[in-house]
Motif scaffolding. Structure first.
Motif, PDB file in Angstrom:
ATOM      1  N   VAL A 102       0.940  -1.197  -0.046  1.00 31.33           N
ATOM      2  CA  VAL A 102       0.054  -0.042  -0.011  1.00 31.33           C
ATOM      3  C   VAL A 102       0.910   1.290  -0.095  1.00 31.33           C
ATOM      4  N   SER A 103       1.831   1.208   0.674  1.00 34.15           N
ATOM      5  CA  SER A 103       2.817   2.508   0.867  1.00 34.15           C
ATOM      6  C   SER A 103       3.358   2.820  -0.568  1.00 34.15           C
ATOM      7  N   GLN A 104       3.825   1.650  -1.204  1.00 34.40           N
ATOM      8  CA  GLN A 104       4.327   1.842  -2.527  1.00 34.40           C
ATOM      9  C   GLN A 104       3.128   2.578  -3.541  1.00 34.40           C
ATOM     10  N   ILE A 105       2.171   2.013  -3.407  1.00 41.02           N
ATOM     11  CA  ILE A 105       1.015   2.536  -4.236  1.00 41.02           C
ATOM     12  C   ILE A 105       0.754   4.099  -3.954  1.00 41.02           C
ATOM     13  N   ILE A 106       0.550   4.228  -2.804  1.00 42.74           N
ATOM     14  CA  ILE A 106       0.490   5.692  -2.231  1.00 42.74           C
ATOM     15  C   ILE A 106       1.596   6.680  -2.689  1.00 42.74           C
ATOM     16  N   LEU A 158      -6.490   6.930  -1.135  1.00 45.04           N
ATOM     17  CA  LEU A 158      -5.769   5.521  -0.751  1.00 45.04           C
ATOM     18  C   LEU A 158      -5.879   5.154   0.752  1.00 45.04           C
ATOM     19  N   LYS A 159      -5.291   6.089   1.339  1.00 43.79           N
ATOM     20  CA  LYS A 159      -5.191   5.910   2.770  1.00 43.79           C
ATOM     21  C   LYS A 159      -6.440   5.259   3.261  1.00 43.79           C
ATOM     22  N   ASP A 160      -7.646   6.204   2.831  1.00 45.55           N
ATOM     23  CA  ASP A 160      -9.009   5.885   3.392  1.00 45.55           C
ATOM     24  C   ASP A 160      -9.284   4.633   3.116  1.00 45.55           C
ATOM     25  N   TRP A 161      -9.005   4.078   1.946  1.00 48.21           N
ATOM     26  CA  TRP A 161      -9.244   2.779   1.441  1.00 48.21           C
ATOM     27  C   TRP A 161      -8.705   1.786   2.128  1.00 48.21           C
ATOM     28  N   LYS A 162      -7.501   1.916   2.462  1.00 39.72           N
ATOM     29  CA  LYS A 162      -6.486   0.991   3.172  1.00 39.72           C
ATOM     30  C   LYS A 162      -7.353   0.893   4.649  1.00 39.72           C
ATOM     31  N   LEU A 163      -7.808   1.937   5.249  1.00 37.02           N
ATOM     32  CA  LEU A 163      -8.361   1.686   6.517  1.00 37.02           C
ATOM     33  C   LEU A 163      -9.652   1.131   6.618  1.00 37.02           C
ATOM     34  N   ARG A 164     -10.246   1.525   5.365  1.00 38.53           N
ATOM     35  CA  ARG A 164     -11.628   0.562   5.228  1.00 38.53           C
ATOM     36  C   ARG A 164     -11.395  -1.011   4.995  1.00 38.53           C
ATOM     37  N   GLU A 165     -10.573  -1.246   4.284  1.00 41.59           N
ATOM     38  CA  GLU A 165     -10.260  -2.567   4.098  1.00 41.59           C
ATOM     39  C   GLU A 165      -9.615  -3.225   5.043  1.00 41.59           C
TER      40      GLU A 165
END
Length: 214
Positions: free
Chosen positions: A177-181, A191-198
């Protein structure tokens, strides 16, 4: 934006289907070089031997042969020559050769040479320019890194030896995720919001669009 993403996914699928047979061949060749799971045996031979109560050996015969040939080339100091498959003179082949010689002068050429030779023997090889975070006063911070042959999907309509005729290509890879961001800084907050939701709801949150998630 949504239509553009759907179109890109459709084009990626076309590329993937076009190269599927070649990719499967490359994977088989890789399994023969790295004999994992009896990879240097044809599948039907493994099944037949197991049915007979015989255990196929795992001795890496092909690996030894390929590495002995590569060692012979390196020990004898051969220089690489890049030619097009149709034998015609190409600026792309000359640029590729210049790149290899530049890497030999400025970077870890021994490792690069072994990787390049192995790729020529075992599979299709790709390299790309790599800009490192580390800087060297003598050599700078630019070198070349090898890519797995299944990482790149070149435009199937590219029929010339000239790289400038490639309209587009896809790269397939697995990223944290950090690489995609880092790759898409303008979408950092989303993207951070999607990460938290997942992390909270699992990977199946939102409306399912069908197909395999990539």
């Amino acid at each position: 934006s949504y239509a553009r993403i759907r179109w890109l996914y459709q084009m990626f699928t076309i590329y993937e289907d076009y190269y599927r047979e070649e990719i499967n061949r490359i994977i088989r060749n890789e399994r023969m070089y790295w004999p994992v799971g009896y990879g240097h045996w044809p599948a039907y031979v493994v099944e037949q031997m197991k049915a007979q109560g015989r255990r196929p050996h795992q001795y890496p015969i092909i690996t030894k042969k390929i590495e002995s040939q590569i060692g012979s080339y390196i020990a004898n100091g051969f220089y690489m020559k890049f030619m097009t498959v149709n034998g015609k003179k190409s600026e792309w082949a000359m640029h590729l050769q210049d790149m290899a010689y530049s890497d030999k002068s400025n970077c870890d050429w021994e490792t690069s040479e072994i990787i390049a030779l192995r790729d020529m023997f075992v599979m299709v090889g790709y390299e790309r320019m790599f800009i490192s975070d580390r800087y060297d006063a003598d050599f700078g911070n630019v070198a070349f890194e090898p890519l797995r042959s299944t990482h790149v999907y070149i435009d199937p309509s590219w029929k010339t030896p000239n790289a400038w005729d490639i309209d587009n290509y896809f790269e397939w890879g697995r990223y944290r995720v950090s690489q995609i961001i880092d790759m898409f800084p303008k979408k950092r907050d989303e993207l951070k919001d999607w990460k938290l939701r997942e992390e909270y709801s699992g990977i199946d949150f939102g409306e399912y669009q069908g197909g395999v998630s990539r």
